[in-house]
Write an enzyme that holds these catalytic residues in place. Sequence first.
Site, PDB file in Angstrom:
ATOM      1  N   ASN A   1      35.358   7.773  14.873  1.00  0.00           N
ATOM      2  CA  ASN A   1      36.060   7.541  13.601  1.00  0.00           C
ATOM      3  C   ASN A   1      36.084   6.076  13.176  1.00  0.00           C
ATOM      4  O   ASN A   1      36.257   5.779  11.990  1.00  0.00           O
ATOM      5  CB  ASN A   1      37.483   8.111  13.661  1.00  0.00           C
ATOM      6  CG  ASN A   1      37.464   9.612  13.476  1.00  0.00           C
ATOM      7  OD1 ASN A   1      36.913  10.128  12.504  1.00  0.00           O
ATOM      8  ND2 ASN A   1      38.042  10.344  14.429  1.00  0.00           N
TER       9      ASN A   1
ATOM     10  N   HIS B   1      42.008   8.841  10.321  1.00  0.00           N
ATOM     11  CA  HIS B   1      42.324  10.176  10.848  1.00  0.00           C
ATOM     12  C   HIS B   1      42.919  11.078   9.761  1.00  0.00           C
ATOM     13  O   HIS B   1      42.718  12.293   9.776  1.00  0.00           O
ATOM     14  CB  HIS B   1      43.291  10.066  12.036  1.00  0.00           C
ATOM     15  CG  HIS B   1      42.667   9.363  13.204  1.00  0.00           C
ATOM     16  ND1 HIS B   1      43.392   8.618  14.109  1.00  0.00           N
ATOM     17  CD2 HIS B   1      41.377   9.267  13.608  1.00  0.00           C
ATOM     18  CE1 HIS B   1      42.560   8.104  15.017  1.00  0.00           C
ATOM     19  NE2 HIS B   1      41.340   8.494  14.722  1.00  0.00           N
TER      20      HIS B   1
ATOM     21  N   THR C   1      35.178   9.730  21.407  1.00  0.00           N
ATOM     22  CA  THR C   1      36.165  10.164  20.419  1.00  0.00           C
ATOM     23  C   THR C   1      37.322  10.895  21.093  1.00  0.00           C
ATOM     24  O   THR C   1      37.154  11.488  22.169  1.00  0.00           O
ATOM     25  CB  THR C   1      35.505  11.046  19.334  1.00  0.00           C
ATOM     26  OG1 THR C   1      36.396  11.165  18.232  1.00  0.00           O
ATOM     27  CG2 THR C   1      35.101  12.418  19.854  1.00  0.00           C
ATOM     28  N   THR C   2      38.479  10.851  20.442  1.00  0.00           N
ATOM     29  CA  THR C   2      39.712  11.442  21.006  1.00  0.00           C
ATOM     30  C   THR C   2      39.958  12.825  20.410  1.00  0.00           C
ATOM     31  O   THR C   2      40.239  12.926  19.204  1.00  0.00           O
ATOM     32  CB  THR C   2      40.926  10.557  20.613  1.00  0.00           C
ATOM     33  OG1 THR C   2      40.562   9.183  20.715  1.00  0.00           O
ATOM     34  CG2 THR C   2      42.127  10.872  21.466  1.00  0.00           C
TER      35      THR C   2
ATOM     36  N   LYS D   1      41.914  15.757  19.004  1.00  0.00           N
ATOM     37  CA  LYS D   1      43.249  15.641  18.403  1.00  0.00           C
ATOM     38  C   LYS D   1      43.865  16.996  18.090  1.00  0.00           C
ATOM     39  O   LYS D   1      43.181  17.898  17.612  1.00  0.00           O
ATOM     40  CB  LYS D   1      43.161  14.805  17.125  1.00  0.00           C
ATOM     41  CG  LYS D   1      42.680  13.386  17.416  1.00  0.00           C
ATOM     42  CD  LYS D   1      42.446  12.580  16.170  1.00  0.00           C
ATOM     43  CE  LYS D   1      41.839  11.233  16.507  1.00  0.00           C
ATOM     44  NZ  LYS D   1      40.461  11.294  17.000  1.00  0.00           N
TER      45      LYS D   1
ATOM     46  N   GLY E   1      42.999   3.649  22.887  1.00  0.00           N
ATOM     47  CA  GLY E   1      44.240   3.687  22.113  1.00  0.00           C
ATOM     48  C   GLY E   1      45.031   2.405  22.343  1.00  0.00           C
ATOM     49  O   GLY E   1      44.643   1.558  23.155  1.00  0.00           O
TER      50      GLY E   1
ATOM     51  N   HIS F   1      39.322   1.079  28.724  1.00  0.00           N
ATOM     52  CA  HIS F   1      39.567  -0.130  27.929  1.00  0.00           C
ATOM     53  C   HIS F   1      40.472  -1.020  28.763  1.00  0.00           C
ATOM     54  O   HIS F   1      41.544  -0.597  29.194  1.00  0.00           O
ATOM     55  CB  HIS F   1      40.262   0.231  26.621  1.00  0.00           C
ATOM     56  CG  HIS F   1      39.338   0.715  25.561  1.00  0.00           C
ATOM     57  ND1 HIS F   1      38.632   1.883  25.679  1.00  0.00           N
ATOM     58  CD2 HIS F   1      38.992   0.176  24.363  1.00  0.00           C
ATOM     59  CE1 HIS F   1      37.901   2.048  24.587  1.00  0.00           C
ATOM     60  NE2 HIS F   1      38.101   1.022  23.770  1.00  0.00           N
TER      61      HIS F   1
ATOM     62  N   GLU G   1      42.768  -5.959  26.978  1.00  0.00           N
ATOM     63  CA  GLU G   1      42.649  -6.280  25.540  1.00  0.00           C
ATOM     64  C   GLU G   1      43.810  -7.136  25.057  1.00  0.00           C
ATOM     65  O   GLU G   1      43.720  -7.765  24.011  1.00  0.00           O
ATOM     66  CB  GLU G   1      42.634  -4.985  24.719  1.00  0.00           C
ATOM     67  CG  GLU G   1      41.392  -4.157  24.915  1.00  0.00           C
ATOM     68  CD  GLU G   1      41.435  -2.913  24.060  1.00  0.00           C
ATOM     69  OE1 GLU G   1      40.926  -2.939  22.941  1.00  0.00           O
ATOM     70  OE2 GLU G   1      42.000  -1.893  24.522  1.00  0.00           O
TER      71      GLU G   1
ATOM     72  N   ASP H   1      31.792  -1.179  19.144  1.00  0.00           N
ATOM     73  CA  ASP H   1      33.179  -0.711  19.100  1.00  0.00           C
ATOM     74  C   ASP H   1      33.416   0.198  17.890  1.00  0.00           C
ATOM     75  O   ASP H   1      33.557   1.400  18.044  1.00  0.00           O
ATOM     76  CB  ASP H   1      34.149  -1.904  19.071  1.00  0.00           C
ATOM     77  CG  ASP H   1      35.479  -1.595  19.729  1.00  0.00           C
ATOM     78  OD1 ASP H   1      35.617  -0.509  20.305  1.00  0.00           O
ATOM     79  OD2 ASP H   1      36.379  -2.459  19.683  1.00  0.00           O
TER      80      ASP H   1
END
Length: 394
Positions: free
Chosen positions: A79, A121, A153-154, A156, A229, A256, A259, A337
Amino acid sequence: EEVGRDVGAGGVGGGVRARRLMANRGGGGARGRRRRRRRARRRATARMRSDDAKNDARARRAAAFARARCGVELHAHVNGCVREDTLLELAAARGLERECERALASDRDLLACFEIFKLVHACVDDAAALRRVTREVCEDFARDGARYLELRTTPKEQIGKERYVEAVLSGLEDACGRCGGDGADGELAARIILSVDRARDDDASKAMETIDLAIKYKERGVVGVDLSGSPVVGHWDRYVAAFEKARAHGLGTSLHNGEVANTEAEQRAFIAFRPDRLGHCVYTVRDESLLRDLLASKIPVELCLTSNVKTRSCAGFAEHHFAKLRSAGHPICLCTDDTWVFQTSLSREYAIAAETFGLTDDEIRDMSTRAMDFAFCDEDVKLNVLANIRNSTS
Ligand code: 5GP
């Protein structure tokens, strides 16, 4: 403007320091002001010309890499890579066009980006839109010269996690054929990584549900799992069991990492878990002891230059930890990214690396080849992709 600020600092009417500054920079009075303005204009024009020249050189280099078709992308979020026209079209159909235009125009740090993702989203909110977006993201990477792509991708609840995975895999197949292709035809081979979102998947069972889907859909192109996330919510403890299960089932793991500042304990735990890859590692590299752990671990790091600079995690390209990890001989790969969010492309990232760190085309191509060592796909796909990269010409 600079002088104005100094004068202000020196007191109303100007102190000795301010007057000296004025004299040095063209003197006081109307003539002095005109002269200063002319000089400022000349400086601005010179700056613009040098920026234009840099952008032109970067664009030429990016075009050359795109033509060479040797890109390998291992860290891109579906996304976040949405095609802009598509996003605006979906937004218009949902009455969200204004918000999208505003989001695109806004400057953003890392946490502000998570608000932008909420908007994406809200636009990519059904299976048809998600399938289309996934297909287009694959097509865009292929057009930009990618030979191998791992998209993450997550899944949902909004769409239903299993329907979500089905839609993404359908989009992948629309673009690349069965299971995302094997690269034997010289075309792009693509695979899917399912992400656990630290904010959405806010308990262990939700994370486990995503891992179970990754296991179930292994035969259709899912090759790994990722933890992403907002890095300021959620705890690794909540997710360890899920990621151990994924690993036990032969899925690749990527986390991840580093960060944001003040997450040393978590970064240490991430490294200790020995995932197959780590994303970003911005703050890991700034802490001597974490850096030592990272280098000793030899865990490949997915580096995203533009993302880290645009989110102000790094002061500029020249300050990016790419240089430190590369000179230490640590395994790294270049990634985008989120191409839409950060307005970049894989070929542009390669061009920036080449320009900033003085890499030759051969060195960049070697980085691509090396990245295939860290890919989560099967060995036969790796061999096909490597052959395609070898045969590619600029
Ligand atoms: P999606 O999973 O919806 O396809 O892609 C967008 C999501 O990826 C975001 O909501 C966020 O969870 C994750 N994401 C994208 N870019 C970043 C990033 O730079 N850092 C982290 N931690 N997560 C990101």
